[in-house]
Design an enzyme around this catalytic site. Sequence first.
Site, PDB file in Angstrom:
ATOM      1  N   SER A  20       8.076  -7.146  15.282  1.00  0.00           N
ATOM      2  CA  SER A  20       8.023  -5.686  15.121  1.00  0.00           C
ATOM      3  C   SER A  20       9.189  -4.985  15.834  1.00  0.00           C
ATOM      4  O   SER A  20       9.508  -5.287  16.982  1.00  0.00           O
ATOM      5  CB  SER A  20       6.690  -5.164  15.667  1.00  0.00           C
ATOM      6  OG  SER A  20       6.726  -3.745  15.648  1.00  0.00           O
ATOM      7  N   LEU A  21       9.782  -4.017  15.145  1.00  0.00           N
ATOM      8  CA  LEU A  21      10.866  -3.229  15.740  1.00  0.00           C
ATOM      9  C   LEU A  21      10.324  -1.964  16.405  1.00  0.00           C
ATOM     10  O   LEU A  21      11.081  -1.202  17.006  1.00  0.00           O
ATOM     11  CB  LEU A  21      11.888  -2.841  14.661  1.00  0.00           C
ATOM     12  CG  LEU A  21      12.590  -4.001  13.947  1.00  0.00           C
ATOM     13  CD1 LEU A  21      13.556  -3.481  12.885  1.00  0.00           C
ATOM     14  CD2 LEU A  21      13.347  -4.866  14.942  1.00  0.00           C
ATOM     15  N   THR A  67      -0.496  -2.785  12.778  1.00  0.00           N
ATOM     16  CA  THR A  67       0.254  -3.374  11.672  1.00  0.00           C
ATOM     17  C   THR A  67      -0.488  -4.578  11.115  1.00  0.00           C
ATOM     18  O   THR A  67      -1.661  -4.792  11.460  1.00  0.00           O
ATOM     19  CB  THR A  67       1.716  -3.680  12.113  1.00  0.00           C
ATOM     20  OG1 THR A  67       2.456  -4.084  10.978  1.00  0.00           O
ATOM     21  CG2 THR A  67       1.796  -4.754  13.189  1.00  0.00           C
ATOM     22  N   LYS A  71      -4.592  -3.125   9.298  1.00  0.00           N
ATOM     23  CA  LYS A  71      -4.644  -1.689   8.974  1.00  0.00           C
ATOM     24  C   LYS A  71      -5.951  -1.261   8.290  1.00  0.00           C
ATOM     25  O   LYS A  71      -6.484  -0.198   8.564  1.00  0.00           O
ATOM     26  CB  LYS A  71      -3.472  -1.312   8.075  1.00  0.00           C
ATOM     27  CG  LYS A  71      -2.137  -1.317   8.787  1.00  0.00           C
ATOM     28  CD  LYS A  71      -1.034  -0.818   7.874  1.00  0.00           C
ATOM     29  CE  LYS A  71       0.312  -1.046   8.504  1.00  0.00           C
ATOM     30  NZ  LYS A  71       1.438  -0.588   7.691  1.00  0.00           N
ATOM     31  N   ASP A 107       2.146   6.094   7.241  1.00  0.00           N
ATOM     32  CA  ASP A 107       2.971   5.284   6.339  1.00  0.00           C
ATOM     33  C   ASP A 107       3.384   6.067   5.089  1.00  0.00           C
ATOM     34  O   ASP A 107       4.539   6.030   4.671  1.00  0.00           O
ATOM     35  CB  ASP A 107       2.211   4.027   5.884  1.00  0.00           C
ATOM     36  CG  ASP A 107       2.243   2.920   6.922  1.00  0.00           C
ATOM     37  OD1 ASP A 107       3.162   2.924   7.773  1.00  0.00           O
ATOM     38  OD2 ASP A 107       1.351   2.060   6.885  1.00  0.00           O
ATOM     39  N   ALA A 133       0.389  -4.743  -4.531  1.00  0.00           N
ATOM     40  CA  ALA A 133      -0.930  -4.107  -4.400  1.00  0.00           C
ATOM     41  C   ALA A 133      -1.495  -4.302  -3.003  1.00  0.00           C
ATOM     42  O   ALA A 133      -2.694  -4.182  -2.789  1.00  0.00           O
ATOM     43  CB  ALA A 133      -1.878  -4.688  -5.452  1.00  0.00           C
ATOM     44  N   ASN A 156       1.189  -6.070 -10.271  1.00  0.00           N
ATOM     45  CA  ASN A 156       0.962  -7.045  -9.185  1.00  0.00           C
ATOM     46  C   ASN A 156       0.780  -8.432  -9.750  1.00  0.00           C
ATOM     47  O   ASN A 156       0.375  -8.616 -10.900  1.00  0.00           O
ATOM     48  CB  ASN A 156      -0.278  -6.663  -8.361  1.00  0.00           C
ATOM     49  CG  ASN A 156      -0.337  -7.437  -7.050  1.00  0.00           C
ATOM     50  OD1 ASN A 156       0.668  -7.494  -6.333  1.00  0.00           O
ATOM     51  ND2 ASN A 156      -1.466  -8.032  -6.734  1.00  0.00           N
ATOM     52  N   ARG A 161      -6.485  -8.059  -6.367  1.00  0.00           N
ATOM     53  CA  ARG A 161      -5.918  -7.065  -5.455  1.00  0.00           C
ATOM     54  C   ARG A 161      -5.501  -5.815  -6.232  1.00  0.00           C
ATOM     55  O   ARG A 161      -5.652  -4.696  -5.756  1.00  0.00           O
ATOM     56  CB  ARG A 161      -4.708  -7.649  -4.762  1.00  0.00           C
ATOM     57  CG  ARG A 161      -4.693  -7.338  -3.308  1.00  0.00           C
ATOM     58  CD  ARG A 161      -3.925  -8.372  -2.630  1.00  0.00           C
ATOM     59  NE  ARG A 161      -3.686  -8.030  -1.258  1.00  0.00           N
ATOM     60  CZ  ARG A 161      -2.757  -8.625  -0.544  1.00  0.00           C
ATOM     61  NH1 ARG A 161      -2.003  -9.537  -1.087  1.00  0.00           N
ATOM     62  NH2 ARG A 161      -2.608  -8.312   0.711  1.00  0.00           N
ATOM     63  N   GLY A 251      13.662  -0.252   3.281  1.00  0.00           N
ATOM     64  CA  GLY A 251      12.490   0.254   4.002  1.00  0.00           C
ATOM     65  C   GLY A 251      12.734   0.700   5.434  1.00  0.00           C
ATOM     66  O   GLY A 251      11.784   1.077   6.128  1.00  0.00           O
TER      67      GLY A 251
HETATM   68  P1  NDP Z   1       0.412  -7.483   1.979  1.00  0.00           P
HETATM   69  O1  NDP Z   1       0.252  -8.874   2.475  1.00  0.00           O
HETATM   70  O2  NDP Z   1      -0.698  -6.498   2.151  1.00  0.00           O
HETATM   71  O3  NDP Z   1       0.732  -7.557   0.362  1.00  0.00           O
HETATM   72  C1  NDP Z   1       1.688  -8.434  -0.135  1.00  0.00           C
HETATM   73  C2  NDP Z   1       1.994  -8.084  -1.588  1.00  0.00           C
HETATM   74  O4  NDP Z   1       3.117  -8.877  -1.995  1.00  0.00           O
HETATM   75  C3  NDP Z   1       0.869  -8.387  -2.556  1.00  0.00           C
HETATM   76  O5  NDP Z   1       0.922  -7.460  -3.611  1.00  0.00           O
HETATM   77  C4  NDP Z   1       1.241  -9.786  -3.044  1.00  0.00           C
HETATM   78  O6  NDP Z   1       0.750 -10.105  -4.320  1.00  0.00           O
HETATM   79  C5  NDP Z   1       2.735  -9.650  -3.151  1.00  0.00           C
HETATM   80  N1  NDP Z   1       3.469 -10.920  -3.086  1.00  0.00           N
HETATM   81  C6  NDP Z   1       3.697 -11.664  -1.968  1.00  0.00           C
HETATM   82  N2  NDP Z   1       4.443 -12.747  -2.289  1.00  0.00           N
HETATM   83  C7  NDP Z   1       4.689 -12.657  -3.628  1.00  0.00           C
HETATM   84  C8  NDP Z   1       5.388 -13.479  -4.536  1.00  0.00           C
HETATM   85  N3  NDP Z   1       5.998 -14.591  -4.135  1.00  0.00           N
HETATM   86  N4  NDP Z   1       5.435 -13.121  -5.833  1.00  0.00           N
HETATM   87  C9  NDP Z   1       4.826 -11.983  -6.250  1.00  0.00           C
HETATM   88  N5  NDP Z   1       4.129 -11.148  -5.426  1.00  0.00           N
HETATM   89  C10 NDP Z   1       4.067 -11.505  -4.127  1.00  0.00           C
HETATM   90  O7  NDP Z   1       1.753  -6.936   2.595  1.00  0.00           O
HETATM   91  P2  NDP Z   1       2.199  -5.403   2.764  1.00  0.00           P
HETATM   92  O8  NDP Z   1       1.847  -4.673   1.525  1.00  0.00           O
HETATM   93  O9  NDP Z   1       1.728  -4.861   4.047  1.00  0.00           O
HETATM   94  O10 NDP Z   1       3.773  -5.577   2.899  1.00  0.00           O
HETATM   95  C11 NDP Z   1       4.595  -5.790   1.757  1.00  0.00           C
HETATM   96  C12 NDP Z   1       6.043  -5.639   2.183  1.00  0.00           C
HETATM   97  O11 NDP Z   1       6.274  -4.285   2.600  1.00  0.00           O
HETATM   98  C13 NDP Z   1       6.388  -6.532   3.380  1.00  0.00           C
HETATM   99  O12 NDP Z   1       7.574  -7.208   3.084  1.00  0.00           O
HETATM  100  C14 NDP Z   1       6.582  -5.575   4.533  1.00  0.00           C
HETATM  101  O13 NDP Z   1       7.648  -5.986   5.368  1.00  0.00           O
HETATM  102  C15 NDP Z   1       6.945  -4.276   3.840  1.00  0.00           C
HETATM  103  N6  NDP Z   1       6.462  -3.121   4.625  1.00  0.00           N
HETATM  104  C16 NDP Z   1       7.391  -2.225   5.051  1.00  0.00           C
HETATM  105  C17 NDP Z   1       7.013  -1.126   5.781  1.00  0.00           C
HETATM  106  C18 NDP Z   1       8.058  -0.175   6.245  1.00  0.00           C
HETATM  107  O14 NDP Z   1       7.762   0.659   7.123  1.00  0.00           O
HETATM  108  N7  NDP Z   1       9.248  -0.244   5.704  1.00  0.00           N
HETATM  109  C19 NDP Z   1       5.593  -0.856   6.116  1.00  0.00           C
HETATM  110  C20 NDP Z   1       4.692  -1.857   5.594  1.00  0.00           C
HETATM  111  C21 NDP Z   1       5.144  -2.954   4.895  1.00  0.00           C
HETATM  112  P3  NDP Z   1      -0.698 -10.805  -4.482  1.00  0.00           P
HETATM  113  O15 NDP Z   1      -1.712  -9.704  -4.379  1.00  0.00           O
HETATM  114  O16 NDP Z   1      -0.633 -11.435  -5.805  1.00  0.00           O
HETATM  115  O17 NDP Z   1      -0.813 -11.805  -3.350  1.00  0.00           O
END
Ligand code: NDP
Length: 284
Positions: A20-21, A67, A71, A107, A133, A156, A161, A251
């Site tokens: 985390s930053l 985080t 959440k 967020d 999602a 998605n 999800r 992001g």
């Molecule tokens: P979650 O674990 O809640 O969700 C992950 C999502 O990514 C799901 O929709 C999942 O799909 C999909 N996914 C993961 N791997 C793959 C793949 N190989 N192919 C296709 N779909 C994939 O994570 P978050 O939503 O919290 O985070 C998502 C991204 O957003 C992260 O990289 C995080 O760093 C970034 N983020 C940035 C923030 C910011 O402040 N800039 C804040 C929060 C998050 P499925 O449902 O099918 O598993």
Amino acid sequence: MLPIGAPKIYGIFGYPVHHSLSPLMQNAAFRASKVPALYIPFEIPPEALGPALRGLIALGIRGINITLPHKERAVFSMDRLTPEAQRAGAVNTVKIERGELIGHNTDGDGFLLSLRRDLKMDPKGKVAAVIGAGGAAKGVAVALLTHGVDQLFLYNRSRNRLAHLVYHLKKTFPSRKNSIFSQVIGSKKISDLKGIDLLIQATSAGMEGKMCLIEPSALHKGMRAYETIYYPKETPFLRMARQKGIPRANGMGMLLYQGALAFEWWTGKKAPVSVMKQVLKKVP
Ligand code: NDP
């Protein structure tokens, strides 16, 4: 250096949390604003979340960010939720006040500020598509619907999800039920994004720097591209957008503004955004 006197303690709960930053950004903000406070990362496993949150009151801790992966579960430990946390169905910021845990969510508004400042775009009346999602996609989708997006397309990999996200959005925004569309993509890539003004990549695919869920031919000049991932700074999605000449942002802005909004909610002071931004920029 530790602040002199009895510092107020803030922090972040995550699992893992070492990446985390937020400690870097928030400690710089406290120093710049001359607030005698310290922001600490706490690695909290899922089974310890409830007791750890209640323990904040006894310890006199003032505020906590939440985080991954906590959440959504954190909602159930709060005494009160702000409207933002209710709409998001998730808490990313907690304030401890008069022995109560108040859950908030910055967020969505953090994303919106970044969209306006980094991409010069207002979602009102626009057609947007969100890929993903999970928690990030949910925060973004809620912000877009709250701020008047005309139509919202959700994609998605997995069905469950996506169905869960669509259910939450339609329940939270009943008057927008007919403006929300969804599609399961499975292992395929998205090949048609005609009419989309704003495309948001909100999955974690791309964090390793290899994967993009969109066919290059689907991107078109009329759109803007937003990547929720902030590290690496250029993901395959953003590289593709750059090669197509599409305005784009990563992001880092969302991270910055959600943190600035949390700081303001905790301290009642204006966040030193330029200091926080400088600190994030220096991260290699
Ligand atoms: P979650 O674990 O809640 O969700 C992950 C999502 O990514 C799901 O929709 C999942 O799909 C999909 N996914 C993961 N791997 C793959 C793949 N190989 N192919 C296709 N779909 C994939 O994570 P978050 O939503 O919290 O985070 C998502 C991204 O957003 C992260 O990289 C995080 O760093 C970034 N983020 C940035 C923030 C910011 O402040 N800039 C804040 C929060 C998050 P499925 O449902 O099918 O598993």
